[in-house]
Design a protein around this motif. Structure first.
Motif, short mmCIF file in Angstrom:
data_model
loop_
_atom_site.label_atom_id
_atom_site.label_comp_id
_atom_site.label_asym_id
_atom_site.label_seq_id
_atom_site.Cartn_x
_atom_site.Cartn_y
_atom_site.Cartn_z
N SER A 1 0.81 -1.22 0.00
CA SER A 1 0.00 0.00 0.00
C SER A 1 0.85 1.27 0.00
O SER A 1 0.33 2.36 -0.27
CB SER A 1 -0.96 0.00 1.19
OG SER A 1 -0.26 -0.09 2.40
N TYR A 2 2.15 1.17 0.28
CA TYR A 2 3.04 2.33 0.25
C TYR A 2 3.99 2.32 -0.95
O TYR A 2 5.00 3.02 -0.97
CB TYR A 2 3.84 2.45 1.54
CG TYR A 2 2.95 2.75 2.73
CD1 TYR A 2 2.11 3.85 2.73
CD2 TYR A 2 2.96 1.94 3.84
CE1 TYR A 2 1.28 4.12 3.81
CE2 TYR A 2 2.15 2.19 4.94
CZ TYR A 2 1.31 3.29 4.90
OH TYR A 2 0.50 3.55 5.98
N GLU A 3 3.66 1.54 -1.96
CA GLU A 3 4.51 1.45 -3.15
C GLU A 3 4.65 2.81 -3.84
O GLU A 3 5.76 3.19 -4.25
CB GLU A 3 3.92 0.43 -4.12
CG GLU A 3 4.74 0.21 -5.36
CD GLU A 3 4.20 -0.92 -6.22
OE1 GLU A 3 4.95 -1.40 -7.08
OE2 GLU A 3 3.04 -1.33 -6.05
N LYS A 4 3.57 3.55 -3.97
CA LYS A 4 3.64 4.86 -4.64
C LYS A 4 4.55 5.82 -3.89
O LYS A 4 5.30 6.58 -4.51
CB LYS A 4 2.25 5.46 -4.80
CG LYS A 4 1.42 4.76 -5.85
CD LYS A 4 0.05 5.40 -6.02
CE LYS A 4 -0.76 4.62 -7.03
NZ LYS A 4 -2.11 5.16 -7.18
N SER A 30 4.15 -7.08 -0.03
CA SER A 30 5.16 -6.05 0.09
C SER A 30 5.87 -5.83 -1.24
O SER A 30 5.65 -6.57 -2.20
CB SER A 30 6.19 -6.45 1.15
OG SER A 30 5.58 -6.68 2.39
N VAL A 31 6.71 -4.81 -1.27
CA VAL A 31 7.53 -4.52 -2.44
C VAL A 31 8.97 -4.31 -1.98
O VAL A 31 9.22 -3.89 -0.86
CB VAL A 31 7.04 -3.28 -3.22
CG1 VAL A 31 5.73 -3.56 -3.93
CG2 VAL A 31 6.90 -2.07 -2.32
N LEU A 32 9.89 -4.63 -2.87
CA LEU A 32 11.31 -4.44 -2.61
C LEU A 32 11.90 -3.67 -3.79
O LEU A 32 11.60 -3.97 -4.94
CB LEU A 32 12.00 -5.81 -2.48
CG LEU A 32 13.50 -5.76 -2.24
CD1 LEU A 32 13.88 -6.73 -1.14
CD2 LEU A 32 14.27 -6.06 -3.50
N SER A 52 1.00 3.57 10.39
CA SER A 52 1.18 2.15 10.13
C SER A 52 2.19 1.54 11.08
O SER A 52 3.10 2.23 11.55
CB SER A 52 1.66 1.95 8.68
OG SER A 52 1.97 0.60 8.45
N ASP A 53 2.03 0.26 11.34
CA ASP A 53 3.02 -0.49 12.09
C ASP A 53 4.12 -1.00 11.17
O ASP A 53 5.04 -1.68 11.61
CB ASP A 53 2.38 -1.69 12.79
CG ASP A 53 1.42 -1.28 13.88
OD1 ASP A 53 1.57 -0.16 14.43
OD2 ASP A 53 0.52 -2.06 14.20
N ASN A 54 3.99 -0.69 9.88
CA ASN A 54 4.94 -1.16 8.86
C ASN A 54 5.51 0.01 8.08
O ASN A 54 5.17 0.23 6.93
CB ASN A 54 4.24 -2.14 7.90
CG ASN A 54 3.76 -3.38 8.60
OD1 ASN A 54 4.55 -4.09 9.21
ND2 ASN A 54 2.47 -3.64 8.54
#
Length: 102
Positions: free
Chosen positions: A12-15, A59-61, A87-89
């Motif tokens: 969800s935080y890729e952008k 997730s994304v890397l 977020s906790d992430n």
């Protein structure tokens, strides 16, 4: 000096992660979708390796080889992004020195 920058983020935080690269002027990087796992209970994970005791997180890397100056700029912005997300992430980054490259 060249460095290796690795960033991980929940999907969800890729952008936001992509925007960090753009703002730092890092135009060449690699991307991969990954599944992160967070064990809910260490004992259950050990007892039953295939149990549902681990939470699967999409997730994304991202990784890139680039100049230290650009990485410093990106890390400053990453800190600001992490302060503003609920977020906790948070986005995570590591930087590794490159001994040799050709």
């Amino acid at each position: 000096m060249m460095k290796l920058l690795i960033i991980t983020a929940v999907k969800s935080y890729e952008k936001q992660a992509l925007q960090l690269f753009k703002e730092a002027g890092i135009l060449a990087f690699s991307h991969a979708d990954i599944n992160g796992f967070k064990a809910m209970n260490e004992e259950n994970l050990i007892d039953n390796w295939f149990s549902n005791a681990a939470e699967n997180i999409k997730s994304v890397l991202f990784f890139t080889f680039t100049e230290e100056k650009k990485i410093d700029s990106l890390l400053e912005e990453l800190n600001q992004v992490n302060k503003n997300i609920k977020s906790d992430n948070p986005l995570k980054a590591i930087v590794l020195a490159i001994e040799k490259h050709q």
